[in-house]
Design an enzyme around this catalytic site. Sequence first.
Site, PDB file in Angstrom:
ATOM      1  N   ASP A   3       0.962  -1.268  -0.173  1.00  0.00           N
ATOM      2  CA  ASP A   3      -0.044  -0.245   0.217  1.00  0.00           C
ATOM      3  C   ASP A   3       1.007   1.156   0.229  1.00  0.00           C
ATOM      4  O   ASP A   3       1.839   1.487   0.089  1.00  0.00           O
ATOM      5  CB  ASP A   3      -0.740  -0.033   1.185  1.00  0.00           C
ATOM      6  N   LYS A  22      -3.849   3.424  -2.987  1.00  0.00           N
ATOM      7  CA  LYS A  22      -4.820   3.756  -3.561  1.00  0.00           C
ATOM      8  C   LYS A  22      -4.552   5.623  -2.277  1.00  0.00           C
ATOM      9  O   LYS A  22      -4.337   4.961  -0.617  1.00  0.00           O
ATOM     10  CB  LYS A  22      -5.936   3.583  -2.238  1.00  0.00           C
ATOM     11  N   GLY A  24      -0.939  -1.174   5.251  1.00  0.00           N
ATOM     12  CA  GLY A  24      -0.469  -0.021   6.433  1.00  0.00           C
ATOM     13  C   GLY A  24      -1.266  -0.704   7.672  1.00  0.00           C
ATOM     14  O   GLY A  24      -2.547  -1.652   7.721  1.00  0.00           O
ATOM     15  N   ALA A  67      -4.080   1.416  12.976  1.00  0.00           N
ATOM     16  CA  ALA A  67      -3.342   2.701  13.700  1.00  0.00           C
ATOM     17  C   ALA A  67      -3.938   3.125  14.827  1.00  0.00           C
ATOM     18  O   ALA A  67      -3.458   3.312  15.484  1.00  0.00           O
ATOM     19  CB  ALA A  67      -3.773   3.472  12.216  1.00  0.00           C
ATOM     20  N   MET A 110      -9.740   7.410   8.786  1.00  0.00           N
ATOM     21  CA  MET A 110     -10.058   7.922   7.482  1.00  0.00           C
ATOM     22  C   MET A 110     -11.008   9.246   7.274  1.00  0.00           C
ATOM     23  O   MET A 110     -12.241   9.697   7.145  1.00  0.00           O
ATOM     24  CB  MET A 110     -10.916   7.179   6.596  1.00  0.00           C
ATOM     25  N   GLY A 132       1.211   8.942  12.632  1.00  0.00           N
ATOM     26  CA  GLY A 132       0.835   8.474  14.155  1.00  0.00           C
ATOM     27  C   GLY A 132       2.572   7.935  14.292  1.00  0.00           C
ATOM     28  O   GLY A 132       2.519   7.241  13.534  1.00  0.00           O
TER      29      GLY A 132
HETATM   30  C1  SAM Z   1      -7.209   2.289   4.977  1.00  0.00           C
HETATM   31  S1  SAM Z   1      -7.279   2.877   6.311  1.00  0.00           S
HETATM   32  C2  SAM Z   1      -6.342   1.776   6.847  1.00  0.00           C
HETATM   33  C3  SAM Z   1      -6.149   2.031   8.484  1.00  0.00           C
HETATM   34  C4  SAM Z   1      -5.029  -0.303   8.631  1.00  0.00           C
HETATM   35  N1  SAM Z   1      -5.474  -1.179   8.308  1.00  0.00           N
HETATM   36  C5  SAM Z   1      -4.955   0.082  10.027  1.00  0.00           C
HETATM   37  O1  SAM Z   1      -5.290  -0.882  10.436  1.00  0.00           O
HETATM   38  O2  SAM Z   1      -4.277   0.809  10.042  1.00  0.00           O
HETATM   39  C6  SAM Z   1      -6.129   4.142   6.581  1.00  0.00           C
HETATM   40  C7  SAM Z   1      -6.143   4.934   7.568  1.00  0.00           C
HETATM   41  O3  SAM Z   1      -6.404   4.190   8.914  1.00  0.00           O
HETATM   42  C8  SAM Z   1      -5.460   5.238   9.609  1.00  0.00           C
HETATM   43  N2  SAM Z   1      -3.931   5.203   9.476  1.00  0.00           N
HETATM   44  C9  SAM Z   1      -2.878   4.502   9.170  1.00  0.00           C
HETATM   45  N3  SAM Z   1      -2.040   4.584   9.707  1.00  0.00           N
HETATM   46  C10 SAM Z   1      -1.629   5.731  10.383  1.00  0.00           C
HETATM   47  C11 SAM Z   1      -1.254   6.839  11.194  1.00  0.00           C
HETATM   48  N4  SAM Z   1       0.084   6.677  11.190  1.00  0.00           N
HETATM   49  N5  SAM Z   1      -1.620   7.909  12.073  1.00  0.00           N
HETATM   50  C12 SAM Z   1      -2.557   8.088  12.045  1.00  0.00           C
HETATM   51  N6  SAM Z   1      -3.329   7.445  10.996  1.00  0.00           N
HETATM   52  C13 SAM Z   1      -3.010   6.684  10.213  1.00  0.00           C
HETATM   53  C14 SAM Z   1      -5.797   6.728   8.768  1.00  0.00           C
HETATM   54  O4  SAM Z   1      -7.155   7.301   9.636  1.00  0.00           O
HETATM   55  C15 SAM Z   1      -5.112   6.242   7.784  1.00  0.00           C
HETATM   56  O5  SAM Z   1      -6.744   7.121   7.243  1.00  0.00           O
END
Ligand code: SAM
Length: 480
Positions: free
Chosen positions: A250, A272, A303, A334, A385, A414
């Site tokens: 990703d 994406k 991620g 996250a 998101m 984060g």
């Molecule tokens: C498509 S989702 C993926 C979530 C991911 N699978 C998880 O378990 O964290 C993407 C969202 O995860 C959150 N996210 C992912 N990494 C992040 C980070 N390092 N800091 C803050 N928010 C994060 C944000 O809300 C972002 O828009």
Amino acid sequence: MDYFPAFLNVRGRSCLVVGGGDVALRKARLLLSAGADLTVVAPETCFSFANFIDDNGLWTLRRRFRDSDIDGHWLVVSATGQPAVERAVYEAATAAGVFCNSVDDKGNCSYITPAIVDRSPLVVAVSSGGAAPVLARKLRAKIETLLPAGFGRLAKLADKWRVRVAERIDDLRGRRRFWEAVFGGPASGYAIGGRVDEAEREMARLLADFENSPATAGEAWLVGAGPGDPDLLTIKALQVMQVADVILHDRLVSDQILSLARRDADLVSVGKSPGCPANSQQEINRLLVSLVKAGKRVCRLKGGDPFVFARGGEEYEALVAADLPCEVVPGITAAAGCAAYAGIPLTHRDVSQSVAFVAAQGKDSVDRLDWASLARDRQTLVFYMAVKRFPELMQELISHGRPASTPVAIIERGTQPDQRVVRGKLGQLALLGEAHRIKAPAILIVGEVAAMGASAIPHATDCADVPGTQSDVIYAKQRP
Ligand SMILES: C[S@@+](CC[C@H](N)C(=O)[O-])C[C@H]1O[C@@H](n2cnc3c(N)ncnc32)[C@H](O)[C@@H]1O
């Protein structure tokens, strides 16, 4: 990387050591053990070097260095401890196109030597590029403790079997898998423990198995890479990244994490980005299935956690429907990673007895949420998101009964070096997002816990508040 790492074959090649002290002796020992044809230049040699020269019948010029000494040599080590001599040796060597190392004198080196852990034929080399030799040596000491002395026996055994295995398993992928089975199975334990006969019997059994049913079938792993800090990868995620032929990753997976993949793995971004054209989920599913069918070992790296707002479930179903093997390797989502790095407990005995992870990606998904239940007290909400939806979230939660004074925390990027934590009250949420120009990726935490941990994190520092919001409720936290 400032230096190109390599191992030189000095066997039978003329190498020159300039200097006659203990350091020069150490270098001479190493060169000789690697089979170099050695010459020493030194007006005097210490007692042990003199003995070493005698014992090994080394050709020795008992005088000061001359430029012409370089002639006919392939490699030079200068260990005189005298800067002027080191310079002269380096200049003469460079003029003659010969590689030169001056010990502990980086400015007079065209190559540097690493700290090594010698389990010949297995050698681990550690270098800081001359920046911190003591640190490299400390790391070497740690590695020493991790590699039992018998490791060399295992490497020798592998060398003994190499040709036999190549004759019986003719494709590269099959051979790689055979060796992974050897090094990850009982044969390696036997060899390291000195039970070489048993190791060989086990290898023979494995080889027969591989011949009867070549292990060329593909497989897939859906792997969570965590929220960004590479230290939050699981051991299993790292192991999969080390064996996978292809890594489909990703956009949120950082280069630092990708650099931990097997060196020759294909890295394919299928990310994406919000608002940008990207591979559709169906295309990703198709690609995954076709790669595994073609016999590849595929790491689908996402991620956070692959089964939390990551469409991992659909990819899993596509693989299962195609009757292909697939394993899920969870990652730190996250919510867990970001909250921890901001010092925010997601639940707390006094104020929160449950936590809900909520996706707020589009207006439709926000409209479908059960606001009455989300607005109840004594629970923590973590919105993913949600960056563009702060005004609606604020409005819905307050109109369904959550007080405007409920603490909130927005955590942007984060667990990463530029993490920001912005705190405030629910009634200010829209303003906070705008005033701090919050960008994805960010999560929003709503609930009493969001006020906790403001100064508890050692790597966090306060930064200035924003005009238009109340200064006593806003902090932006940054890791150095
Ligand atoms: C498509 S989702 C993926 C979530 C991911 N699978 C998880 O378990 O964290 C993407 C969202 O995860 C959150 N996210 C992912 N990494 C992040 C980070 N390092 N800091 C803050 N928010 C994060 C944000 O809300 C972002 O828009």
